[in-house]
Write a protein that holds these residues in place. Sequence first.
Motif, PDB file in Angstrom:
ATOM      1  N   ARG B  46       0.806  -1.216   0.000  1.00  0.00           N
ATOM      2  CA  ARG B  46       0.000   0.000   0.000  1.00  0.00           C
ATOM      3  C   ARG B  46       0.838   1.265   0.000  1.00  0.00           C
ATOM      4  O   ARG B  46       1.995   1.255   0.388  1.00  0.00           O
ATOM      5  CB  ARG B  46      -0.908   0.024   1.239  1.00  0.00           C
ATOM      6  CG  ARG B  46      -2.081  -0.918   1.123  1.00  0.00           C
ATOM      7  CD  ARG B  46      -2.914  -0.869   2.389  1.00  0.00           C
ATOM      8  NE  ARG B  46      -4.020  -1.794   2.305  1.00  0.00           N
ATOM      9  CZ  ARG B  46      -5.241  -1.458   1.884  1.00  0.00           C
ATOM     10  NH1 ARG B  46      -5.488  -0.213   1.522  1.00  0.00           N
ATOM     11  NH2 ARG B  46      -6.196  -2.364   1.827  1.00  0.00           N
ATOM     12  N   ARG B  47       0.218   2.358  -0.452  1.00  0.00           N
ATOM     13  CA  ARG B  47       0.832   3.679  -0.327  1.00  0.00           C
ATOM     14  C   ARG B  47       0.093   4.385   0.815  1.00  0.00           C
ATOM     15  O   ARG B  47      -1.054   4.780   0.664  1.00  0.00           O
ATOM     16  CB  ARG B  47       0.664   4.491  -1.610  1.00  0.00           C
ATOM     17  CG  ARG B  47       1.374   3.879  -2.800  1.00  0.00           C
ATOM     18  CD  ARG B  47       1.202   4.760  -4.027  1.00  0.00           C
ATOM     19  NE  ARG B  47       1.710   4.095  -5.214  1.00  0.00           N
ATOM     20  CZ  ARG B  47       2.978   4.068  -5.567  1.00  0.00           C
ATOM     21  NH1 ARG B  47       3.889   4.663  -4.836  1.00  0.00           N
ATOM     22  NH2 ARG B  47       3.342   3.425  -6.659  1.00  0.00           N
ATOM     23  N   VAL B  48       0.817   4.512   1.925  1.00  0.00           N
ATOM     24  CA  VAL B  48       0.174   4.920   3.183  1.00  0.00           C
ATOM     25  C   VAL B  48       0.549   6.340   3.586  1.00  0.00           C
ATOM     26  O   VAL B  48       1.713   6.737   3.461  1.00  0.00           O
ATOM     27  CB  VAL B  48       0.627   3.959   4.308  1.00  0.00           C
ATOM     28  CG1 VAL B  48      -0.004   4.335   5.630  1.00  0.00           C
ATOM     29  CG2 VAL B  48       0.310   2.520   3.942  1.00  0.00           C
ATOM     30  N   MET B  49      -0.435   7.072   4.084  1.00  0.00           N
ATOM     31  CA  MET B  49      -0.129   8.371   4.702  1.00  0.00           C
ATOM     32  C   MET B  49      -0.350   8.210   6.201  1.00  0.00           C
ATOM     33  O   MET B  49      -1.393   7.716   6.614  1.00  0.00           O
ATOM     34  CB  MET B  49      -1.066   9.469   4.193  1.00  0.00           C
ATOM     35  CG  MET B  49      -0.981   9.707   2.708  1.00  0.00           C
ATOM     36  SD  MET B  49      -2.035  11.093   2.210  1.00  0.00           S
ATOM     37  CE  MET B  49      -0.844  12.400   2.194  1.00  0.00           C
ATOM     38  N   ILE B  50       0.598   8.642   6.989  1.00  0.00           N
ATOM     39  CA  ILE B  50       0.433   8.604   8.446  1.00  0.00           C
ATOM     40  C   ILE B  50       0.249  10.034   8.924  1.00  0.00           C
ATOM     41  O   ILE B  50       1.111  10.892   8.711  1.00  0.00           O
ATOM     42  CB  ILE B  50       1.641   7.953   9.152  1.00  0.00           C
ATOM     43  CG1 ILE B  50       1.785   6.498   8.713  1.00  0.00           C
ATOM     44  CG2 ILE B  50       1.486   8.041  10.667  1.00  0.00           C
ATOM     45  CD1 ILE B  50       2.939   5.751   9.375  1.00  0.00           C
ATOM     46  N   LYS B  51      -0.906  10.284   9.532  1.00  0.00           N
ATOM     47  CA  LYS B  51      -1.224  11.647   9.984  1.00  0.00           C
ATOM     48  C   LYS B  51      -1.602  11.547  11.460  1.00  0.00           C
ATOM     49  O   LYS B  51      -2.767  11.467  11.806  1.00  0.00           O
ATOM     50  CB  LYS B  51      -2.380  12.203   9.152  1.00  0.00           C
ATOM     51  CG  LYS B  51      -2.788  13.630   9.473  1.00  0.00           C
ATOM     52  CD  LYS B  51      -3.873  14.078   8.503  1.00  0.00           C
ATOM     53  CE  LYS B  51      -4.400  15.469   8.789  1.00  0.00           C
ATOM     54  NZ  LYS B  51      -5.381  15.480   9.880  1.00  0.00           N
ATOM     55  N   LEU B  52      -0.587  11.491  12.307  1.00  0.00           N
ATOM     56  CA  LEU B  52      -0.799  11.333  13.742  1.00  0.00           C
ATOM     57  C   LEU B  52       0.002  12.370  14.507  1.00  0.00           C
ATOM     58  O   LEU B  52       1.114  12.698  14.127  1.00  0.00           O
ATOM     59  CB  LEU B  52      -0.379   9.921  14.192  1.00  0.00           C
ATOM     60  CG  LEU B  52      -1.307   8.791  13.747  1.00  0.00           C
ATOM     61  CD1 LEU B  52      -0.628   7.450  13.916  1.00  0.00           C
ATOM     62  CD2 LEU B  52      -2.607   8.830  14.538  1.00  0.00           C
TER      63      LEU B  52
END
Lengths: 86, 440
Positions: B46-52
Amino acid sequence: MEIDEVRKQISEEFLEIFTERNPNKKSPELSDDMILLASGLDSLGFAVLVTALEERFDYDPFTESSEAYYPQTFGEFVEFYFQNQP
Amino acid sequence: MINLAQILVSEKGNEFSLVLPESICGSSQLLAKAARLSASFSLGGRRVMIKLRHLNAALPWMIACDGLARSVALVNSGLSREALSTLSAQGKFDTIIDEDGPSELAEPDLAKLSKDRPFQSEWVLTTSGTTGTPKMVSHTLTSLTRTTKTHRLAGPPTVWGLLYGFDRFAGLQVLLQAMLSGSKLVDVIGEASLRDRLVHFSKHKVSHLSASPTLWRKILMTPEADGLELRSITLGGEIANQDILDQLSKRFADARIAHIYASTEAGVGFSVRDKLAGFPATYLDNPPAGVRLRIHENMLQIQIDNPSQYVGTDKVIANEQGWIATADLVEAVDDRILFKGRADTTINVGGLKVQPEIVESVLESLPEVESARVFGKANPITGMLVMAEVQLAGEFADAKTVTKNIRLQLTDRLADHEIPARIHIVKEMQINASGKVQRQ
């Protein structure tokens, strides 16, 4: 300028900038031992204050003084402006 | 090819821990959390964005993704929905991990997934934002750790304090440094003030700290900094002038001090450890390992092996020969090359970049403003501050009220550091020979 005049003008400018940036907060009591960065004015607000004072006084003590100095309290800040008048 | 999980399992990396006010998270706990997350949601390809917001939530996901996900983008938790949507479209991200957990943005394209596992995930970082969308830069763990020191010094344990956001290049450098050398990393959660952070750092005997010159000035003005016993000080993100270097040497006499020339695009260029501003002129002929430096039209250019690419745009970082034009103005003075500021119009306010053209158009969109000139002014606290001169549209009785109204409207449209510190009303704008507004 006498130190009391310096303190008066800095206080005026401080409160104006504080209110501008924090319209919903109560302004702090400006005492000599108030820690500047705990006053509610952040470092950006502080930078704005220095610029405003430069316009008011026509000098910037941070540039005038030969040594870099970072005042911690309001009293130290006023003293710094007073001592470095050209 | 090594990934984050392998680092934590290695002999050194095994001693990494994340120290928070209420808990300590060791490498085995992090690996266990990562394994649970992997089991709960299929990350492969997957192409993941982490926004935490917080590292203690993000790190297990980062560990789970590295070597499984095709790419991982770290985006600032405060990013607007609009900007997030633009970035995810530009980078073709199919998954987002945020405070609600993982969710699919689009159907992942798993067709071209390599059969070799683990493979090297792409790490995508965003550059510091101006109004609108930040740019994304493609990295790998290799490019991110090109200059990371993994050896440990003899003596008291190395303890890193985290002051940068871990989603920023500088913050990620600190995290990877701590992981690779098996050191402790001290962080806070919640909205902690700098004073609280410094108290927490002192309590856990933070010995290594990295921050921008503006933040270092702020630290020096904070009484709680007196409790710090630092052995290693790093500065980056802005010009480190001789003043701040001298003040830090004086206050932390036993500390090594290094200022780093780096950008999200170029990665770490080089570091200067002699406690002097700028860098030795000898670096032009005898550069530090991994870079070549040259000066062209008073601007610094840097050449590194395998320069990064932007994601989702054709704009190039390096030219065909691999040279990056940095737009940093330099001046040769005796045996030193000193940094003088930016050649392009970018204003650097305490490490945050501002494009004056954008602030000008926002000002000019206001009913009170006919035309505006926005420029940077040197400031001892933040390096630079944004200033504006405006020509008003029509007659106004009270300058103070107009300025106040202008400022009020700006707070809706611009980020804090982009709002001009002072707004001066002028009768006429300064225009140069080609009819353009003069910014200098």
